[in-house]
Scaffold this motif. Structure first.
Motif, PDB file in Angstrom:
ATOM      1  N   GLY A  68       0.716  -1.352  -0.121  1.00 53.76           N
ATOM      2  CA  GLY A  68      -0.081  -0.060   0.017  1.00 53.76           C
ATOM      3  C   GLY A  68       0.864   1.165  -0.078  1.00 53.76           C
ATOM      4  O   GLY A  68       0.317   2.289  -0.343  1.00 53.76           O
ATOM      5  N   GLY A  69       2.110   1.171   0.231  1.00 57.67           N
ATOM      6  CA  GLY A  69       2.982   2.368   0.322  1.00 57.67           C
ATOM      7  C   GLY A  69       3.029   2.917   1.848  1.00 57.67           C
ATOM      8  O   GLY A  69       2.108   2.828   2.582  1.00 57.67           O
ATOM      9  N   GLY A  70       4.063   3.736   1.989  1.00 60.16           N
ATOM     10  CA  GLY A  70       3.962   4.401   3.316  1.00 60.16           C
ATOM     11  C   GLY A  70       4.065   5.817   3.201  1.00 60.16           C
ATOM     12  O   GLY A  70       3.405   6.548   3.917  1.00 60.16           O
ATOM     13  N   ALA A  71       4.707   6.581   2.127  1.00 59.76           N
ATOM     14  CA  ALA A  71       4.790   7.842   2.100  1.00 59.76           C
ATOM     15  C   ALA A  71       3.509   8.617   1.903  1.00 59.76           C
ATOM     16  O   ALA A  71       2.540   8.110   1.155  1.00 59.76           O
ATOM     17  N   ALA A  72       3.272   9.739   2.506  1.00 53.12           N
ATOM     18  CA  ALA A  72       1.940  10.371   2.354  1.00 53.12           C
ATOM     19  C   ALA A  72       1.802  11.119   0.731  1.00 53.12           C
ATOM     20  O   ALA A  72       2.927  11.692   0.624  1.00 53.12           O
ATOM     21  N   LEU A  73       0.597  10.873   0.132  1.00 55.34           N
ATOM     22  CA  LEU A  73       0.599  11.593  -1.040  1.00 55.34           C
ATOM     23  C   LEU A  73      -0.482  12.364  -1.025  1.00 55.34           C
ATOM     24  O   LEU A  73      -1.397  12.438  -0.043  1.00 55.34           O
ATOM     25  N   PRO A  74      -0.664  13.379  -1.800  1.00 54.28           N
ATOM     26  CA  PRO A  74      -1.934  14.298  -2.051  1.00 54.28           C
ATOM     27  C   PRO A  74      -3.221  13.443  -2.328  1.00 54.28           C
ATOM     28  O   PRO A  74      -3.244  12.649  -3.025  1.00 54.28           O
ATOM     29  N   ILE A  75      -4.271  13.699  -1.503  1.00 54.45           N
ATOM     30  CA  ILE A  75      -5.411  13.015  -1.411  1.00 54.45           C
ATOM     31  C   ILE A  75      -6.457  13.962  -1.930  1.00 54.45           C
ATOM     32  O   ILE A  75      -7.188  14.802  -1.505  1.00 54.45           O
ATOM     33  N   PRO A  76      -6.829  13.689  -3.442  1.00 58.59           N
ATOM     34  CA  PRO A  76      -7.946  14.536  -4.040  1.00 58.59           C
ATOM     35  C   PRO A  76      -9.167  13.995  -3.660  1.00 58.59           C
ATOM     36  O   PRO A  76      -9.402  12.869  -3.264  1.00 58.59           O
ATOM     37  N   PRO A  77     -10.274  15.030  -3.620  1.00 59.83           N
ATOM     38  CA  PRO A  77     -11.584  14.440  -3.419  1.00 59.83           C
ATOM     39  C   PRO A  77     -12.369  13.360  -4.413  1.00 59.83           C
ATOM     40  O   PRO A  77     -13.028  12.778  -3.942  1.00 59.83           O
ATOM     41  N   GLN A  78     -11.623  13.446  -5.385  1.00 62.44           N
ATOM     42  CA  GLN A  78     -11.936  12.362  -6.564  1.00 62.44           C
ATOM     43  C   GLN A  78     -11.145  11.991  -7.302  1.00 62.44           C
ATOM     44  O   GLN A  78      -9.833  12.619  -7.593  1.00 62.44           O
ATOM     45  N   LEU A 129      -4.729   7.335  -1.570  1.00 59.33           N
ATOM     46  CA  LEU A 129      -6.415   6.739  -1.295  1.00 59.33           C
ATOM     47  C   LEU A 129      -6.714   7.243   0.012  1.00 59.33           C
ATOM     48  O   LEU A 129      -6.194   6.919   1.162  1.00 59.33           O
ATOM     49  N   ALA A 130      -7.769   8.116   0.295  1.00 55.06           N
ATOM     50  CA  ALA A 130      -8.196   8.265   1.719  1.00 55.06           C
ATOM     51  C   ALA A 130      -8.561   7.143   2.570  1.00 55.06           C
ATOM     52  O   ALA A 130      -8.270   6.830   3.643  1.00 55.06           O
TER      53      ALA A 130
END
Ligand code: UDP
Length: 421
Positions: free
Chosen positions: A157-167, A252-253
């Protein structure tokens, strides 16, 4: 599992840390030297709170670049941190918690249940709830298991935080990027709204869950794709979507799949007083699900059930039965895309405000097919369990479908890159 004594946990941490220091000596020595040369100092310090709210400085080798975290070995050695424990908090974060919060009764840790479940998108409970569960089960064996699961979950799933778009968008299918709690709130709000009050979607809300297999079907099946495009909401199901997001540089939120949403929906329906209708699966299965869920959530109303093997001549009677039941939420379990096509065909005549396709969900909650254990879900390998359960039916879906989905995501990402240039 029985909790280990604090000294056993400390011995475990120390043996691990000392082995790490020895094995990684060339790396941390080189990284330390680099920090000194580049920035004239060895460490960067972040002030945090440890056990019993004692302040400590979390170390990172100074300067940008990889290997900064190797300095955490010294925090572990000093006992500021444990390998496993609740995430260390800043003074500001800790101020929001009650003075006697149990998370401060143990050393904060590098690995926690919350961080693990976040990696695969299944941290549906709050951090505090998961921390309390973690503290209950701190033991050498379970810590080792948690660390191993965290490593695999990081790879999946990955560890690093990525931008979470609303869609999100995969092959023209818009997916709402939301949390489990918000998704349940959204359904509950529409389940209790009166048709005249609800203006969007004529007060009839179609909800769909999509995994890579569904998106592969949508790719080639235009009517199903159109239904998804016009649905009130499409929600992301499974680790494949999370990996697909990562390939596109997005976060992914949460993995908001139907199987994890269903018990939360039942709980909310019991609490808010709206009812469900279960349509689908083999004869007798929906009845079992209704019985199990009524037992788990007293006060829950399952307004009606019907199996999913009927002829077209029976459809009108089944639709009438659903409508007469007064159910607010209709769950249809015929598999993809049959359930979505059926819901679209009866969109106008069905009256429950919320309708959703839920695939094989009833088979799980009736006990007909056991669901993958939590540890497999935590590392993003629930699909391997499904594959082993029904290899004849599932091999195509997973062994061919997953790589095909990833290939198509790669293609989409490349295409979008080209259009941007
Ligand atoms: N099913 C049904 N009517 C049909 C065909 C299938 O009710 O005509 C049910 C089947 O019994 C099973 C579900 O639909 O409970 C499909 O499960 P599957 O695991 O294939 O769903 P998915 O993988 O799409 O979630």
């Amino acid at each position: 599992m029985k909790r280990s004594a604090p000294c056993a946990l400390r011995v475990f941490d120390l043996s691990f840390t000392l082995s790490g220091l020895l094995l990684l000596a060339p790396f941390w020595l080189a990284r330390g030297l680099l920090a000194l040369i580049r920035s004239g100092r060895l460490f960067e310090r972040t002030p945090l709170l440890g056990r019993d709210r004692r302040p400590f400085a979390q170390l990172a080798f100074a300067g940008a670049g990889p290997g900064r975290e190797l300095a955490l070995l010294f925090n572990l050695l000093r006992g500021d941190l444990a390998l496993v424990g609740p995430r260390p908090l800043s003074v500001t974060e800790a101020a929001t918690l009650p003075a006697a919060d149990r998370r401060f009764s143990v050393r904060p840790g590098l690995f926690s249940l919350y961080r693990l479940q976040q990696r695969t998108g299944i941290a549906y409970d709050t951090e505090s709830e998961l921390d309390h569960r973690l503290i209950e089960q701190l033991s050498v064996r379970s810590n080792l298991g948690l660390m191993l699961r965290s490593v695999v979950a990081g790879l999946m799933g990955g560890g690093a935080a990525l931008p979470i778009p609303p869609q999100l968008d995969f092959f023209g299918v818009p997916i709402v990027n939301t949390t489990m709690d918000e998704a349940v709130d959204w359904i509950a709000a529409r389940a209790v709204s009166t048709p005249t009050a609800a203006t969007e979607h004529d007060g009839k809300f179609l909800l769909a869950f999509v995994n890579p297999d569904c998106l592969n079907i949508a790719y080639r099946h235009a009517p199903y794709r159109r239904i998804l495009q016009q649905a009130a909401r499409v929600l992301p199901d499974g680790i494949g979507i999370k990996i697909g997001c990562r390939m596109r540089g997005l976060g992914l939120a949460a993995n908001v799949n139907g199987t994890d949403l269903f018990p939360r929906l039942c709980q909310r329906a019991a609490q808010d007083g709206f009812s469900l209708f279960l349509l689908g699966a083999r004869p007798g299965i929906a009845e079992l699900v209704a019985e199990n869920m009524r037992q788990r959530y007293p006060g829950l109303t399952i307004a009606g059930v019907h199996h999913g093997y009927f002829g077209s001549d029976e459809e009108a009677a089944i639709v009438a039965r659903i409508n007469d039941s007064g159910a607010a939420v209709l769950l249809v379990a015929f598999g993809v895309p049959r359930q979505e096509l059926w819901l679209a065909a009866h969109h106008a005549t069905l009256t429950p405000p919320v309708r959703m396709g839920v695939g094989g969900l009833f088979d799980f909650y009736s006990g007909r097919i056991p669901r993958a254990p939590l540890w497999l879900r935590e590392i993003g390998l629930e699909w391997v369990w499904r594959l082993l359960q029904e290899p004849g039916r599932m091999w195509r879906r997973y062994l061919l479908g997953n790589p095909l989905f990833l290939y198509r995501v790669w293609q989409q990402t490349r295409q979008e890159g080209k259009t941007r240039e």
